[in-house]
Motif scaffolding. Structure first.
Motif, PDB file in Angstrom:
ATOM      1  N   TYR A  67      32.180  70.949  16.481  1.00 52.18           N
ATOM      2  CA  TYR A  67      30.909  70.225  16.549  1.00 52.18           C
ATOM      3  C   TYR A  67      31.102  68.710  16.695  1.00 52.18           C
ATOM      4  CZ  TYR A  67      28.376  74.416  14.967  1.00 52.18           C
ATOM      5  OH  TYR A  67      27.830  75.666  14.852  1.00 52.18           O
ATOM      6  N   ALA A  68      32.091  68.147  15.995  1.00 52.43           N
ATOM      7  CA  ALA A  68      32.298  66.696  16.065  1.00 52.43           C
ATOM      8  C   ALA A  68      32.618  66.279  17.499  1.00 52.43           C
ATOM      9  CB  ALA A  68      33.412  66.269  15.110  1.00 52.43           C
ATOM     10  N   SER A  69      33.516  66.994  18.152  1.00 53.50           N
ATOM     11  CA  SER A  69      33.860  66.664  19.541  1.00 53.50           C
ATOM     12  C   SER A  69      32.666  66.851  20.462  1.00 53.50           C
ATOM     13  CB  SER A  69      35.008  67.551  20.023  1.00 53.50           C
ATOM     14  OG  SER A  69      36.170  67.292  19.268  1.00 53.50           O
ATOM     15  N   GLU A  70      31.911  67.913  20.229  1.00 50.10           N
ATOM     16  CA  GLU A  70      30.762  68.227  21.089  1.00 50.10           C
ATOM     17  C   GLU A  70      29.706  67.129  21.031  1.00 50.10           C
ATOM     18  OE1 GLU A  70      27.388  71.747  21.251  1.00 50.10           O
ATOM     19  OE2 GLU A  70      29.439  72.294  20.681  1.00 50.10           O
ATOM     20  N   ILE A  71      29.327  66.725  19.829  1.00 46.90           N
ATOM     21  CA  ILE A  71      28.289  65.695  19.717  1.00 46.90           C
ATOM     22  C   ILE A  71      28.846  64.334  20.116  1.00 46.90           C
ATOM     23  CG2 ILE A  71      28.598  65.153  17.246  1.00 46.90           C
ATOM     24  CD1 ILE A  71      25.242  65.358  19.213  1.00 46.90           C
ATOM     25  N   ALA A  72      30.111  64.072  19.821  1.00 47.91           N
ATOM     26  CA  ALA A  72      30.698  62.785  20.182  1.00 47.91           C
ATOM     27  C   ALA A  72      30.732  62.601  21.695  1.00 47.91           C
ATOM     28  CB  ALA A  72      32.101  62.660  19.588  1.00 47.91           C
ATOM     29  N   ARG A  73      31.083  63.648  22.435  1.00 47.80           N
ATOM     30  CA  ARG A  73      31.076  63.536  23.907  1.00 47.80           C
ATOM     31  C   ARG A  73      29.685  63.161  24.407  1.00 47.80           C
ATOM     32  NH1 ARG A  73      34.706  67.785  23.512  1.00 47.80           N
ATOM     33  NH2 ARG A  73      33.065  69.349  23.653  1.00 47.80           N
ATOM     34  N   ARG A  74      28.662  63.784  23.848  1.00 43.57           N
ATOM     35  CA  ARG A  74      27.288  63.480  24.267  1.00 43.57           C
ATOM     36  C   ARG A  74      26.911  62.047  23.907  1.00 43.57           C
ATOM     37  NH1 ARG A  74      23.550  62.224  26.649  1.00 43.57           N
ATOM     38  NH2 ARG A  74      21.456  63.107  26.545  1.00 43.57           N
ATOM     39  N   LEU A  75      27.351  61.593  22.732  1.00 44.51           N
ATOM     40  CA  LEU A  75      27.047  60.230  22.310  1.00 44.51           C
ATOM     41  C   LEU A  75      27.765  59.191  23.174  1.00 44.51           C
ATOM     42  CD1 LEU A  75      27.064  60.851  18.484  1.00 44.51           C
ATOM     43  CD2 LEU A  75      25.092  60.064  19.828  1.00 44.51           C
ATOM     44  N   LEU A  76      28.946  59.506  23.657  1.00 42.00           N
ATOM     45  CA  LEU A  76      29.630  58.591  24.567  1.00 42.00           C
ATOM     46  C   LEU A  76      28.845  58.440  25.860  1.00 42.00           C
ATOM     47  CD1 LEU A  76      33.355  59.647  24.047  1.00 42.00           C
ATOM     48  CD2 LEU A  76      32.185  57.623  23.137  1.00 42.00           C
ATOM     49  N   GLU A  77      28.232  59.532  26.329  1.00 43.54           N
ATOM     50  CA  GLU A  77      27.366  59.448  27.514  1.00 43.54           C
ATOM     51  C   GLU A  77      26.168  58.548  27.238  1.00 43.54           C
ATOM     52  OE1 GLU A  77      26.267  63.476  28.303  1.00 43.54           O
ATOM     53  OE2 GLU A  77      28.248  64.029  29.068  1.00 43.54           O
ATOM     54  N   VAL A  78      25.572  58.679  26.065  1.00 48.86           N
ATOM     55  CA  VAL A  78      24.428  57.839  25.698  1.00 48.86           C
ATOM     56  C   VAL A  78      24.834  56.368  25.674  1.00 48.86           C
ATOM     57  CG1 VAL A  78      22.826  57.260  23.817  1.00 48.86           C
ATOM     58  CG2 VAL A  78      23.198  59.657  24.453  1.00 48.86           C
ATOM     59  N   ALA A  79      25.980  56.080  25.063  1.00 51.95           N
ATOM     60  CA  ALA A  79      26.443  54.690  24.984  1.00 51.95           C
ATOM     61  C   ALA A  79      26.615  54.093  26.372  1.00 51.95           C
ATOM     62  CB  ALA A  79      27.759  54.616  24.204  1.00 51.95           C
ATOM     63  N   ARG A  80      27.171  54.870  27.281  1.00 50.78           N
ATOM     64  CA  ARG A  80      27.423  54.390  28.639  1.00 50.78           C
ATOM     65  C   ARG A  80      26.142  54.369  29.472  1.00 50.78           C
ATOM     66  NH1 ARG A  80      30.497  58.598  31.819  1.00 50.78           N
ATOM     67  NH2 ARG A  80      28.373  59.360  31.988  1.00 50.78           N
ATOM     68  N   ASP A  81      25.449  55.506  29.531  1.00 54.68           N
ATOM     69  CA  ASP A  81      24.332  55.664  30.470  1.00 54.68           C
ATOM     70  C   ASP A  81      23.022  55.057  29.969  1.00 54.68           C
ATOM     71  OD1 ASP A  81      26.208  57.068  31.932  1.00 54.68           O
ATOM     72  OD2 ASP A  81      25.408  59.034  31.399  1.00 54.68           O
ATOM     73  N   ASP A  82      22.700  55.259  28.711  1.00 54.28           N
ATOM     74  CA  ASP A  82      21.420  54.777  28.176  1.00 54.28           C
ATOM     75  C   ASP A  82      21.500  53.367  27.612  1.00 54.28           C
ATOM     76  OD1 ASP A  82      19.689  57.211  28.497  1.00 54.28           O
ATOM     77  OD2 ASP A  82      21.281  58.073  27.277  1.00 54.28           O
ATOM     78  N   LEU A  83      22.637  53.046  26.990  1.00 50.20           N
ATOM     79  CA  LEU A  83      22.770  51.731  26.373  1.00 50.20           C
ATOM     80  C   LEU A  83      23.516  50.746  27.265  1.00 50.20           C
ATOM     81  CD1 LEU A  83      23.574  52.799  22.700  1.00 50.20           C
ATOM     82  CD2 LEU A  83      21.343  52.436  23.796  1.00 50.20           C
ATOM     83  N   GLY A  84      24.114  51.238  28.356  1.00 49.05           N
ATOM     84  CA  GLY A  84      24.787  50.364  29.305  1.00 49.05           C
ATOM     85  C   GLY A  84      26.014  49.673  28.756  1.00 49.05           C
ATOM     86  N   ARG A  85      26.696  50.321  27.814  1.00 44.39           N
ATOM     87  CA  ARG A  85      27.872  49.710  27.188  1.00 44.39           C
ATOM     88  C   ARG A  85      29.153  50.095  27.923  1.00 44.39           C
ATOM     89  NH1 ARG A  85      27.100  47.066  22.279  1.00 44.39           N
ATOM     90  NH2 ARG A  85      24.867  46.947  21.922  1.00 44.39           N
ATOM     91  N   ALA A  86      30.102  49.195  27.895  1.00 44.92           N
ATOM     92  CA  ALA A  86      31.391  49.420  28.554  1.00 44.92           C
ATOM     93  C   ALA A  86      32.488  49.778  27.558  1.00 44.92           C
ATOM     94  CB  ALA A  86      31.807  48.173  29.334  1.00 44.92           C
ATOM     95  N   GLU A  87      32.170  49.691  26.264  1.00 50.32           N
ATOM     96  CA  GLU A  87      33.192  49.936  25.248  1.00 50.32           C
ATOM     97  C   GLU A  87      32.530  50.385  23.956  1.00 50.32           C
ATOM     98  OE1 GLU A  87      36.902  47.307  24.570  1.00 50.32           O
ATOM     99  OE2 GLU A  87      35.390  46.556  23.167  1.00 50.32           O
ATOM    100  N   ILE A  88      33.264  51.168  23.168  1.00 49.76           N
ATOM    101  CA  ILE A  88      32.778  51.629  21.874  1.00 49.76           C
ATOM    102  C   ILE A  88      33.968  51.745  20.936  1.00 49.76           C
ATOM    103  CG2 ILE A  88      32.962  54.075  22.496  1.00 49.76           C
ATOM    104  CD1 ILE A  88      30.283  54.484  20.904  1.00 49.76           C
ATOM    105  N   ILE A  89      33.729  51.545  19.657  1.00 40.47           N
ATOM    106  CA  ILE A  89      34.794  51.703  18.665  1.00 40.47           C
ATOM    107  C   ILE A  89      34.461  52.883  17.765  1.00 40.47           C
ATOM    108  CG2 ILE A  89      35.371  49.242  18.708  1.00 40.47           C
ATOM    109  CD1 ILE A  89      34.050  49.167  15.825  1.00 40.47           C
ATOM    110  N   ALA A  90      35.446  53.289  16.990  1.00 44.19           N
ATOM    111  CA  ALA A  90      35.258  54.292  15.943  1.00 44.19           C
ATOM    112  C   ALA A  90      36.256  53.966  14.846  1.00 44.19           C
ATOM    113  CB  ALA A  90      35.493  55.701  16.490  1.00 44.19           C
ATOM    114  N   ASP A  91      35.934  54.368  13.632  1.00 39.62           N
ATOM    115  CA  ASP A  91      36.873  54.145  12.539  1.00 39.62           C
ATOM    116  C   ASP A  91      36.767  55.264  11.519  1.00 39.62           C
ATOM    117  OD1 ASP A  91      34.742  53.459  10.625  1.00 39.62           O
ATOM    118  OD2 ASP A  91      34.652  51.529  11.626  1.00 39.62           O
TER     119      ASP A  91
END
Length: 193
Positions: free
Chosen positions: A125-149
């Motif tokens: 589940y973590a990988s599944e939702i994270a992949r979708r969230l990376l799309e949101v960050a790129r496509d909806d938020l227009g971001r070129a980079e993201i961090i995680a910790d």
């Protein structure tokens, strides 16, 4: 790329539905935050979360959505009514705390966040939702980079990050404990011809 700067209120993957939290979710999150198997990995210590702390946490997450147009989602199994379904966990994209922004060299940095209920661990589940969230960050938020910790000993979470293309940078100190920092570039979406 829409780059609206706003995330959708509802996210769907093959097995999950994520929706913006509401004040009515307080009891769901309190049960989640009181599971010692879960909170041990969140870096906040082993003390039981009080109802007041949970309420303040939820208020902060609701305010984040209002201020930034994106935030944390409550996760449920697809096909179950979200209001009545079992909470699978929480995941989202959040503007970094100012002290983390200082560490990463970008006060506007956003971070990927996810935490799952104990009985949802090990099911992808973590990988599944994270992949979708990376799309949101790129496509909806227009971001070129993201961090995680995460905390250094959270090997499972680190494996998820690495499998998603995050690269380890370094350890840092945050909220009275050591964290490990990962970063990932978000390539521009391919243009359709």
């Amino acid at each position: 790329m829409s780059a609206s700067g706003r995330a959708p209120d509802v996210l769907r993957t093959e097995r999950l539905v994520g929706r913006r939290p509401t004040p009515a979710d307080e009891a769901l999150f309190l049960a989640f935050h009181r599971d010692p198997r879960v909170v041990a990995w969140l870096g906040g210590g082993e003390d039981e979360v009080t109802a007041q702390e949970n309420r303040e946490w939820l208020d902060d997450k609701l305010r984040h959505w209002e201020l930034h147009g994106f935030g944390l989602y409550a996760l449920f199994a697809a096909g179950e009514p979200a209001a009545d379904g079992r909470l699978i966990g929480r995941a989202g994209i959040q503007q970094v705390d100012p002290d983390v922004g200082e560490v990463v060299g970008d006060p506007r940095a956003i971070e990927l966040m996810y935490a799952l209920a104990f009985d949802a661990w090990g099911q992808g589940y973590a990988s599944e939702i994270a992949r979708r969230l990376l799309e949101v960050a790129r496509d909806d938020l227009g971001r070129a980079e993201i961090i995680a910790d995460t905390v250094p000993h959270n090997v499972r979470s680190r494996r998820v990050m690495e499998a998603l293309g995050f690269v380890y940078e370094r350890e840092f100190w945050h909220d009275d404990h050591t964290m490990v920092l990962y970063r990932r570039a978000l390539p521009a979406p391919s243009r359709r011809v």
